[in-house]
Scaffold this motif. Structure first.
Motif, PDB file in Angstrom:
ATOM      1  N   ASP A 116     -27.668  98.206 -49.409  1.00 23.11           N
ATOM      2  CA  ASP A 116     -26.391  97.515 -49.594  1.00 23.11           C
ATOM      3  C   ASP A 116     -26.129  97.377 -51.087  1.00 23.11           C
ATOM      4  O   ASP A 116     -27.060  97.281 -51.894  1.00 23.11           O
ATOM      5  N   PHE A 117     -24.861  97.357 -51.476  1.00 25.62           N
ATOM      6  CA  PHE A 117     -24.476  97.209 -52.887  1.00 25.62           C
ATOM      7  C   PHE A 117     -24.395  95.729 -53.271  1.00 25.62           C
ATOM      8  O   PHE A 117     -24.612  95.381 -54.423  1.00 25.62           O
ATOM      9  N   TYR A 118     -24.066  94.863 -52.304  1.00 25.00           N
ATOM     10  CA  TYR A 118     -23.801  93.452 -52.616  1.00 25.00           C
ATOM     11  C   TYR A 118     -25.047  92.588 -52.419  1.00 25.00           C
ATOM     12  O   TYR A 118     -25.876  92.463 -53.328  1.00 25.00           O
ATOM     13  N   GLY A 140     -22.812 111.382 -50.682  1.00 26.59           N
ATOM     14  CA  GLY A 140     -22.246 110.149 -50.135  1.00 26.59           C
ATOM     15  C   GLY A 140     -23.045 108.932 -50.603  1.00 26.59           C
ATOM     16  O   GLY A 140     -23.880 109.030 -51.502  1.00 26.59           O
ATOM     17  N   MET A 141     -22.766 107.786 -49.972  1.00 29.15           N
ATOM     18  CA  MET A 141     -23.438 106.549 -50.395  1.00 29.15           C
ATOM     19  C   MET A 141     -24.466 106.098 -49.367  1.00 29.15           C
ATOM     20  O   MET A 141     -24.166 106.024 -48.177  1.00 29.15           O
ATOM     21  N   GLY A 142     -25.659 105.805 -49.836  1.00 30.77           N
ATOM     22  CA  GLY A 142     -26.674 105.207 -48.971  1.00 30.77           C
ATOM     23  C   GLY A 142     -27.646 106.218 -48.390  1.00 30.77           C
ATOM     24  O   GLY A 142     -27.418 107.432 -48.398  1.00 30.77           O
ATOM     25  N   MET A 143     -28.763 105.666 -47.899  1.00 27.46           N
ATOM     26  CA  MET A 143     -29.874 106.526 -47.463  1.00 27.46           C
ATOM     27  C   MET A 143     -29.601 107.318 -46.183  1.00 27.46           C
ATOM     28  O   MET A 143     -30.051 108.458 -46.087  1.00 27.46           O
ATOM     29  N   ILE A 173     -31.253  99.885 -60.207  1.00 30.16           N
ATOM     30  CA  ILE A 173     -31.108  99.662 -58.757  1.00 30.16           C
ATOM     31  C   ILE A 173     -30.004 100.581 -58.251  1.00 30.16           C
ATOM     32  O   ILE A 173     -28.921 100.646 -58.853  1.00 30.16           O
ATOM     33  N   GLU A 174     -30.277 101.290 -57.179  1.00 27.56           N
ATOM     34  CA  GLU A 174     -29.252 102.132 -56.554  1.00 27.56           C
ATOM     35  C   GLU A 174     -29.527 102.211 -55.059  1.00 27.56           C
ATOM     36  O   GLU A 174     -30.236 101.344 -54.538  1.00 27.56           O
ATOM     37  N   MET A 175     -29.009 103.233 -54.375  1.00 31.64           N
ATOM     38  CA  MET A 175     -29.047 103.179 -52.911  1.00 31.64           C
ATOM     39  C   MET A 175     -29.613 104.427 -52.222  1.00 31.64           C
ATOM     40  O   MET A 175     -29.419 104.587 -51.018  1.00 31.64           O
ATOM     41  N   GLU A 176     -30.279 105.326 -52.958  1.00 32.84           N
ATOM     42  CA  GLU A 176     -30.769 106.549 -52.304  1.00 32.84           C
ATOM     43  C   GLU A 176     -32.175 106.999 -52.720  1.00 32.84           C
ATOM     44  O   GLU A 176     -32.805 107.792 -52.010  1.00 32.84           O
ATOM     45  N   ALA A 177     -32.697 106.526 -53.857  1.00 41.38           N
ATOM     46  CA  ALA A 177     -33.935 107.107 -54.404  1.00 41.38           C
ATOM     47  C   ALA A 177     -35.123 107.029 -53.443  1.00 41.38           C
ATOM     48  O   ALA A 177     -35.930 107.964 -53.372  1.00 41.38           O
ATOM     49  N   ILE A 222     -32.648 117.479 -57.766  1.00 39.52           N
ATOM     50  CA  ILE A 222     -32.436 116.358 -58.696  1.00 39.52           C
ATOM     51  C   ILE A 222     -31.232 115.541 -58.231  1.00 39.52           C
ATOM     52  O   ILE A 222     -30.136 116.090 -58.042  1.00 39.52           O
ATOM     53  N   ARG A 223     -31.463 114.240 -58.020  1.00 36.94           N
ATOM     54  CA  ARG A 223     -30.321 113.353 -57.780  1.00 36.94           C
ATOM     55  C   ARG A 223     -29.815 112.900 -59.147  1.00 36.94           C
ATOM     56  O   ARG A 223     -30.569 112.321 -59.943  1.00 36.94           O
ATOM     57  N   VAL A 224     -28.552 113.200 -59.416  1.00 37.07           N
ATOM     58  CA  VAL A 224     -27.919 112.837 -60.695  1.00 37.07           C
ATOM     59  C   VAL A 224     -26.878 111.777 -60.344  1.00 37.07           C
ATOM     60  O   VAL A 224     -25.819 112.114 -59.814  1.00 37.07           O
ATOM     61  N   GLY A 225     -27.191 110.510 -60.588  1.00 34.60           N
ATOM     62  CA  GLY A 225     -26.303 109.493 -60.050  1.00 34.60           C
ATOM     63  C   GLY A 225     -26.033 108.327 -60.968  1.00 34.60           C
ATOM     64  O   GLY A 225     -26.307 108.368 -62.178  1.00 34.60           O
ATOM     65  N   THR A 226     -25.499 107.262 -60.365  1.00 39.60           N
ATOM     66  CA  THR A 226     -25.195 106.028 -61.095  1.00 39.60           C
ATOM     67  C   THR A 226     -26.067 104.904 -60.533  1.00 39.60           C
ATOM     68  O   THR A 226     -26.595 105.010 -59.424  1.00 39.60           O
ATOM     69  N   SER A 227     -26.187 103.841 -61.294  1.00 39.15           N
ATOM     70  CA  SER A 227     -27.043 102.728 -60.872  1.00 39.15           C
ATOM     71  C   SER A 227     -26.692 101.495 -61.700  1.00 39.15           C
ATOM     72  O   SER A 227     -25.959 101.580 -62.679  1.00 39.15           O
TER      73      SER A 227
HETATM   74  C1  R2B Z   1     -25.008 104.267 -56.736  1.00 35.90           C
HETATM   75  O1  R2B Z   1     -23.679 104.065 -56.678  1.00 35.90           O
HETATM   76  C2  R2B Z   1     -23.284 103.947 -55.306  1.00 35.90           C
HETATM   77  C3  R2B Z   1     -22.732 102.560 -55.058  1.00 35.90           C
HETATM   78  O2  R2B Z   1     -21.651 102.285 -55.894  1.00 35.90           O
HETATM   79  C4  R2B Z   1     -24.496 104.279 -54.503  1.00 35.90           C
HETATM   80  O3  R2B Z   1     -24.395 105.508 -53.824  1.00 35.90           O
HETATM   81  C5  R2B Z   1     -25.522 104.391 -55.513  1.00 35.90           C
HETATM   82  O4  R2B Z   1     -26.801 104.696 -55.221  1.00 35.90           O
END
Ligand code: R2B
Ligand code: URA
Length: 302
Positions: free
Chosen positions: A203-205, A103-106, A238-242, A131-136
């Motif tokens: 937050d994303f914004y 999901g999104m966020g900590m 920058i992302e939302m969980e690391a 391993i968190r494999v994500g987007t940023s």
């Molecule tokens: C990366 O992408 C998400 C926001 O679009 C969020 O979960 C993150 O860390």
């Protein structure tokens, strides 16, 4: 096991002795519990790969079935399907790999980390890596580049994660396993990848200095100055969980890495909006997955 070495279960009970009296432990959000044959189902897991989106984690496990040759483990006539309940998280298991959405966020990441780590211990899994494999969003990083986190920072650019527990604020370090980060980086081959710090926000914004949210109380210069300050501090994405992930892995003594592709450059032409096409985004995500697969191949000697 000698009298000094502890089993995974003993280790967990040392981390939290309140688990000992539970006759059955319900991993509520995963839809699994200790009355099930967790050892049989998950005892052989070595890699727990986590990413935000259920679709991406299905794509990852589907690719693993082909590219890591794990498809032979799927009985004839069967297909890959999520294990447990999939109301909150989607969890797939194939051979030594779990692929699970967080999901999104900590807060969402934190719940998954508690339950998946208990699952690993109840299953008797050993020597596993998260391993968190994500987007940023990248900082002076070309979109498509994979950033392997060397240190997680919070939105104040501190190497700490704040949690509120029993009415108190706890400040905990969010260091990464730098040896693991270097090991993954060494597997990059032709994939564009860099090592760098990652800032995690709630937050994303506004939390990521964007100008394109519904609300915004600052201007382009404030945005540019803050993002430049982040870059000068060594932040490359920058992302939302690391930060939560790093803090949890440090406390739980689990070896963990964060491998996130930059899908835009926040200090480049793409600014705040994600304007890449679905095809480009698929290719960007594919870079992060390919790099993690290179690492798994190297670990498994494939
Ligand atoms: C990366 O992408 C998400 C926001 O679009 C969020 O979960 C993150 O860390
Ligand atoms: N995920 C984020 O959290 N931020 C971005 O800019 C892109 C993806």
């Amino acid at each position: 096991m000698t009298s000094e070495t502890k089993s995974p279960l003993q280790e967990m009970l040392q981390s939290n002795p309140h688990l000992a009296p539970l006759k059955v432990d319900y991993l509520y959000h995963l839809g699994l519990n200790t009355s099930m044959d967790l050892k049989g189902m998950f005892g052989d897991v070595k890699f727990v790969l986590m990413g935000g989106s259920p679709d991406r984690m299905l794509e990852l496990i589907t690719r693993a079935s082909v590219e890591l040759g794990l498809g032979k483990l799927i009985p004839v006539g069967c297909a890959i399907a999520p294990v447990g309940k999939h109301e909150r998280y989607h969890l797939y298991k194939l051979g030594p790999i779990i692929s699970v959405s967080h999901g999104m966020g900590m807060p969402s990441m934190s719940i998954l980390l508690h339950e998946i780590t208990k699952l690993m211990h109840y299953a008797g899994a050993s020597d596993f890596t998260f391993i968190r494999v994500g987007t940023s969003g990248g900082l002076k990083v070309t979109p498509g580049t994979v950033v392997i986190t060397t240190q997680a920072l919070n939105g104040l650019l501190e190497p700490f994660h704040y949690s509120h527990v029993l009415g108190k604020t706890l400040k905990r370090p969010c260091d990464m396993d730098e040896r693991l980060a270097a090991e993954i980086f060494a597997c990059k081959g032709d994939i564009p990848a860099v090592l760098g710090k990652t800032m995690s926000t709630d937050d994303f914004y506004e939390g990521q200095a964007r100008l394109d949210g519904y609300l915004c109380d600052y201007g382009p210069e404030d945005r540019f100055n803050f993002l430049s300050k982040c870059h000068e501090a060594g932040v490359r994405n920058i992302e939302m969980e690391a930060a939560e992930f790093a803090e949890f892995c440090t406390r739980a003594k689990v070896s963990g890495a964060v491998v996130c592709v930059a899908i835009l450059d926040r200090l480049g032409a793409s600014a705040d909006q994600v304007t890449s096409t679905p095809e480009q985004l698929l290719q960007f995500n594919s870079n992060a997955i390919s790099l993690v697969f290179n690492f798994i191949r190297s670990r498994l000697g494939l």
